[in-house]
Design an enzyme around this catalytic site. Structure first.
Site, PDB file in Angstrom:
ATOM      1  N   TYR A 121      20.864   4.773  31.893  1.00  0.00           N
ATOM      2  CA  TYR A 121      20.048   5.566  32.820  1.00  0.00           C
ATOM      3  C   TYR A 121      20.037   7.006  32.323  1.00  0.00           C
ATOM      4  O   TYR A 121      21.069   7.520  31.881  1.00  0.00           O
ATOM      5  CB  TYR A 121      20.656   5.521  34.231  1.00  0.00           C
ATOM      6  CG  TYR A 121      19.990   6.498  35.182  1.00  0.00           C
ATOM      7  CD1 TYR A 121      18.867   6.106  35.918  1.00  0.00           C
ATOM      8  CD2 TYR A 121      20.438   7.814  35.308  1.00  0.00           C
ATOM      9  CE1 TYR A 121      18.231   6.991  36.768  1.00  0.00           C
ATOM     10  CE2 TYR A 121      19.806   8.707  36.156  1.00  0.00           C
ATOM     11  CZ  TYR A 121      18.702   8.291  36.875  1.00  0.00           C
ATOM     12  OH  TYR A 121      18.062   9.175  37.712  1.00  0.00           O
ATOM     13  N   GLU A 144      12.530  10.752  34.695  1.00  0.00           N
ATOM     14  CA  GLU A 144      13.579   9.754  34.901  1.00  0.00           C
ATOM     15  C   GLU A 144      13.261   8.532  34.050  1.00  0.00           C
ATOM     16  O   GLU A 144      12.190   7.945  34.188  1.00  0.00           O
ATOM     17  CB  GLU A 144      13.651   9.354  36.379  1.00  0.00           C
ATOM     18  CG  GLU A 144      14.792   8.397  36.668  1.00  0.00           C
ATOM     19  CD  GLU A 144      14.839   7.962  38.129  1.00  0.00           C
ATOM     20  OE1 GLU A 144      13.831   7.436  38.637  1.00  0.00           O
ATOM     21  OE2 GLU A 144      15.895   8.147  38.753  1.00  0.00           O
TER      22      GLU A 144
END
Ligand code: GDP
Ligand code: MN
Length: 398
Positions: A118, A206
């Protein structure tokens, strides 16, 4: 402004960030055509069909599917295009899918297992610095990781005076447990990602997952990009990527009329001049036992035309039971605003079917009150004090 996954990936690619390659399609036939092209360009034999909507969690909602043949590409694309996709991030009825991204399959087997990380870049408002958040636990459950095992999420803050320094990029790669080729790839990835974020005037990048492929390449498999609306004037190319089909139609209309409007869930519409006063008016509505239906700042010139547009926009929301107009008369005189409200009311006639509580304070507020009280038959209730306005709202809601 939000970008679609495919737009975000193209932006990343233009800054040298490696991405899972793909092409967008709005019909099943086009999906097959671009899948063929992609196979020629990348050598892929499997494809991923991905719904393009402004919401995450698509994988869990059935909006991301693997296709092992061109027939499957066609079938999946025809299922996904036009569907109402429901994910934890969409409204309950879901969001309509207008197009799909066809990508190469990058989870191919090899020397190692592919690994999902992530990574996001955003502003830490507490410290006033940009930061990179990253974790070894990427994939579809990052919210759960943040809740249950927050120590598995690392952050790296960037000093604006120095920028993102090489040792920081190496620290990120190290904390992700990488070595060899993958380590070098990650250093390049995170460095270019940060440059892309800053140069685009973004408020969020993101990437979940960032993938380490089985042959140690590091690439963006997903992208969520938010560009700061206030920076768009210097990014005409990015501004052109806006997809208004994804946005709230009432907000789009308000924007076109030059009003700052945010749709909310409550039952009391409000029209205010100035963002600070708008915030306190929303508090006032809550104190009176209501819930604000919107945030609407009409700005400095609350003339009849703007007041009317404001009313029309507020009344598109069927939940509105009352409208609180809270205007401070400084340069704009209260009696002119009162006249604006009366004119708007007369122009709109029956379109106004809820009571209006009008709180005007400041220059010529007494004259304004006289004007309002002289109008018989209009469902307008005048108030001067904040508390008085709250009481009137409470009364009409009962
Ligand atoms: P999100 O669910 O909206 O976040 O959509 P993502 O773009 O993150 O995709 C969801 C999931 O699809 C990823 O976490 C992967 O597990 C899977 N996925 C994405 N690309 C590929 C691929 O090329 N091959 C395979 N097998 N799975 C993929
Ligand atoms: Mn994702």
């Amino acid at each position: 402004m939000n970008l679609h996954e495919y737009q975000g990936k193209e932006l990343l690619n233009s800054f040298g960030v490696r991405i899972q390659r793909g092409k967008v399609a709005d019909t099943p036939e086009k999906a097959v055509e671009v899948a063929k092209q992609l196979a020629e360009e990348t050598g892929t034999g499997w494809w991923v069909v991905k719904a393009q909507i402004h919401a995450g969690g698509r994988g869990k909602g059935g909006g991301v599917k693997l296709a092992k043949s061109l027939d499957e590409v066609k079938e999946l694309a025809s299922n996904i295009i036009g569907m109402m996709l429901k994910t934890p991030q969409t409204p309950p009825q879901g969001k309509k899918v207008n197009q799909v991204l066809i990508t190469e399959d990058v989870y191919y087997p090899g020397e190692h297992e592919p690994d999902e990380y992530y990574m996001s870049v955003l502003l830490n408002r507490g410290t006033g610095k940009n930061m990179i958040m990253y974790s070894t636990e990427g994939g579809m459950n990052i919210e759960e990781v943040a809740e249950k095992t927050p120590h598995l999420i690392f952050t790296e803050e960037i000093d604006p005076a120095f920028g993102f320094l090489p040792f920081q990029a190496r620290k990120v790669a190290f904390n992700l447990g990488l070595s060899g080729v993958a380590f070098k790839e990650m250093v390049k990835f995170v460095t270019s990602l940060y440059t892309a974020y800053v140069k685009s005037d973004a408020t969020l990048f993101e990437i979940n997952p960032v993938l380490k492929t089985s042959d140690s390449k590091i690439m963006a498999v997903d992208s969520k990009v938010v560009i700061d609306d206030n920076g768009l004037f210097r990014h005409k190319d990015l501004a052109a990527l806006r997809d208004i089909r994804e946005e709230n139609p009432i907000e789009v209309e308000a924007k076109a009329a030059g009003l700052s409007y945010v749709d909310l869930d409550g039952n009391v519409g409000c029209m205010v001049n100035g963002a600070g006063l708008a915030m306190s008016t929303m508090d006032l509505i809550k104190q009176a036992g209501g819930e604000p239906a919107n945030f609407l700042d009409v700005g400095g010139t609350a003339d009849a035309e703007r007041v009317e547009i404001g009313f029309r926009i507020i009344l598109k929301d069927p939940n509105v039971k009352a409208i609180l107009v809270n205007i401070f008369g400084g340069i704009v005189r209260c009696d002119r605003v009162a006249q604006g409200v009366i004119d708007a009311y007369n122009n709109m006639g029956d379109a106004i079917n809820v009571p209006i509580i009008l709180r005007l304070e400041g220059t010529n507020s007494e004259e304004a009150k006289v004007l309002i009280e002289a109008t018989k038959g209009l469902n307008v209730i005048a108030a001067t004090e904040f508390q008085e306005a709250a009481d009137r709202v409470q009364e009409v809601l009962q």
